[in-house]
Design an enzyme around this catalytic site. Sequence first.
Site, PDB file in Angstrom:
ATOM      1  N   ARG A  83     -84.696  69.925 -50.614  1.00 38.40           N
ATOM      2  CA  ARG A  83     -84.105  70.895 -49.699  1.00 38.40           C
ATOM      3  C   ARG A  83     -85.083  72.044 -49.534  1.00 38.40           C
ATOM      4  O   ARG A  83     -85.364  72.760 -50.494  1.00 38.40           O
ATOM      5  CB  ARG A  83     -82.766  71.399 -50.256  1.00 38.40           C
ATOM      6  CG  ARG A  83     -82.014  72.365 -49.357  1.00 38.40           C
ATOM      7  CD  ARG A  83     -80.682  72.736 -49.973  1.00 38.40           C
ATOM      8  NE  ARG A  83     -79.811  71.584 -50.146  1.00 38.40           N
ATOM      9  CZ  ARG A  83     -79.010  71.103 -49.193  1.00 38.40           C
ATOM     10  NH1 ARG A  83     -78.947  71.698 -48.022  1.00 38.40           N
ATOM     11  NH2 ARG A  83     -78.278  70.041 -49.422  1.00 38.40           N
ATOM     12  N   SER A 128     -78.412  62.605 -39.298  1.00 42.04           N
ATOM     13  CA  SER A 128     -77.023  62.899 -39.014  1.00 42.04           C
ATOM     14  C   SER A 128     -76.879  62.688 -37.511  1.00 42.04           C
ATOM     15  O   SER A 128     -77.480  63.409 -36.738  1.00 42.04           O
ATOM     16  CB  SER A 128     -76.745  64.350 -39.399  1.00 42.04           C
ATOM     17  OG  SER A 128     -75.378  64.565 -39.579  1.00 42.04           O
ATOM     18  N   GLU A 133     -79.403  62.274 -47.460  1.00 38.87           N
ATOM     19  CA  GLU A 133     -79.129  62.295 -46.026  1.00 38.87           C
ATOM     20  C   GLU A 133     -80.454  62.405 -45.267  1.00 38.87           C
ATOM     21  O   GLU A 133     -81.184  63.376 -45.401  1.00 38.87           O
ATOM     22  CB  GLU A 133     -78.234  63.490 -45.675  1.00 38.87           C
ATOM     23  CG  GLU A 133     -77.896  63.563 -44.202  1.00 38.87           C
ATOM     24  CD  GLU A 133     -77.201  64.877 -43.843  1.00 38.87           C
ATOM     25  OE1 GLU A 133     -76.427  65.388 -44.664  1.00 38.87           O
ATOM     26  OE2 GLU A 133     -77.462  65.383 -42.736  1.00 38.87           O
ATOM     27  N   ARG A 148     -84.901  76.591 -41.848  1.00 35.63           N
ATOM     28  CA  ARG A 148     -83.525  76.846 -42.282  1.00 35.63           C
ATOM     29  C   ARG A 148     -83.515  77.757 -43.497  1.00 35.63           C
ATOM     30  O   ARG A 148     -84.201  77.506 -44.477  1.00 35.63           O
ATOM     31  CB  ARG A 148     -82.830  75.526 -42.613  1.00 35.63           C
ATOM     32  CG  ARG A 148     -82.825  74.599 -41.407  1.00 35.63           C
ATOM     33  CD  ARG A 148     -82.043  73.328 -41.664  1.00 35.63           C
ATOM     34  NE  ARG A 148     -82.066  72.511 -40.454  1.00 35.63           N
ATOM     35  CZ  ARG A 148     -81.463  71.334 -40.325  1.00 35.63           C
ATOM     36  NH1 ARG A 148     -80.780  70.847 -41.337  1.00 35.63           N
ATOM     37  NH2 ARG A 148     -81.527  70.666 -39.185  1.00 35.63           N
ATOM     38  N   ARG A 203     -87.251  63.695 -46.678  1.00 41.72           N
ATOM     39  CA  ARG A 203     -86.425  62.718 -47.392  1.00 41.72           C
ATOM     40  C   ARG A 203     -86.905  61.294 -47.154  1.00 41.72           C
ATOM     41  O   ARG A 203     -86.775  60.433 -48.032  1.00 41.72           O
ATOM     42  CB  ARG A 203     -84.961  62.908 -47.006  1.00 41.72           C
ATOM     43  CG  ARG A 203     -84.473  64.241 -47.591  1.00 41.72           C
ATOM     44  CD  ARG A 203     -83.095  64.609 -47.219  1.00 41.72           C
ATOM     45  NE  ARG A 203     -82.785  65.945 -47.739  1.00 41.72           N
ATOM     46  CZ  ARG A 203     -81.661  66.599 -47.455  1.00 41.72           C
ATOM     47  NH1 ARG A 203     -80.747  66.052 -46.679  1.00 41.72           N
ATOM     48  NH2 ARG A 203     -81.463  67.791 -47.964  1.00 41.72           N
TER      49      ARG A 203
END
Length: 441
Positions: A297, A372, A369, A282, A410
């Site tokens: 991130r 999802s 997070e 990403r 995470r």
Amino acid sequence: MLDIKYIRDNPDEAKRRLATRGVDGGVIDEALVLDAKWREIKFAADNLQAALNKASKAFGPWMGASKKNPQAPAPKDLIDALGETPATPDAAKVALAALGDKQAATQRQADELMQQIEGSLLYVPNLPSSKTPVGASEADNITRKEWGTKPQFTFTPKAHWDLLAGQGFDMEVGGRISGSGFPFFRGKLARLERALINFFLDLHTREHGYTECWTPFMVREETLRNSGQLPKFIDEMYRTDARDDLFMIPTAEVPLTSVHAGEILPDESTPIRYCAFTPCFRREAGAAGKDTRGILRVHQFSKVELMVVTTPEQAEAEHEALTRCAETVLERLELPYRRLELCTADIGFGAARCYDLEVWAAGVGKWLEASSCSHFSDFQARRAKIRVKGKDSGTRLAHTLNGSGLACPRTMIAIIENNQNADGKVRIPDALKPYYGNEWL
RNA sequence: GGAGGAGUGGCAGAGUGGUCGAUUGCGGCGGUUUUGAAAACCGCAGAUGGGGCAACCCAUCCGGGGGUUCGAAUCCCUCCUCCUCCGCCA
């Protein structure tokens, strides 16, 4: 993509539902105007084609007859199509060619309109489910449950980048090799990453009934359009040069969603449950400067993804089940988490409904997070042309769901930060020990 | 990278310019027969879009896209995928 027929029949409802996600209804009005025009022109083109077909069918026999008898009368279908009586087959050919040109021009006009409609519809997000809470921002997300208790410390718990400094946590090395945001692990952290991947996959395949898949990590533009990343989120994608023009996948959702693209699946074959480990790439173009420390991130990370293709009727139950599968991972790892139901303002582009699982990380002191879990209704299925067919239910678009099960960084942060001791040692959760091979990191 | 071959309906497999959405077989669905089943026989069966209150009608679809032609599954171009062989390399 939204259903143009639904928009046609329920324009106000479509606009109202889009408005709850902060999307202006103007696109709907524009689409409706173009659609009305398209139908009119398409109808004209179809009728011209029908006349042309009849005339062409009558033409051959007449030409044959004319060779034997030049006085043979022109057939009725030919006269009807041309609006006049051709003197000779050659004259008819010229007239038919002109009619053909007119048809082609009309058809081209219709095609251009349809391209415009689809072009703008591809940028319109999914309609939120009626069950999705209406909200104006992420502050309106609803906490549906909390599991576990946050660990208590007699000292100030460290963030993972401090705790692991000099222990094979080499962000600078990744930076040297590729740039910032590309983690490099050495030794025990590399082993922990691998242990997590294997633990996730084993749990979902052995206990949750998912079929493990191994997918390409680079995909075509079309594949990304199927699952909804393109055309809108092109800036988030890593892309190769024009020789191959492939995209690095941002999640295994992308290849998995296209596995059954273009197929009509029997109802009995659903739900189809796939899981896959892939690295995820990403660009995080919109997040520059956010969560820059450690591996909060990053541009490349490992993830095991869960993906389900099912019927509209089963989809809601499957969504709950899939979310439970992701939660089970956190529970086995003894990590405190909460389930958020995202509100209309915060659900992803293609989602109708979404649960976020956030894991507590004691060092950074934040909920992160980790998964999802989205219900896409028929949004992706319409793009990818995935359909299901039952004896009584007929053919209809499938529903797709997916969620992380889980993302490694995470999860790793939470394990490390929550299980740290005053002396800096980190305890490995029992469930992970067989995979990691040691009680302490 | 080079040279060949192939892609047709759920599957198998015909079809090389006009009446082909497409022969046939298998599978599927409905029926006849049977105590029931099998077998046999008969029949029905695709997707997408448009028009119509409806019955129904029209258009498109033979890997994708473009072209030739009055007319294309069939001829031409191009791309994709799969298979075979050669070369190169994990």
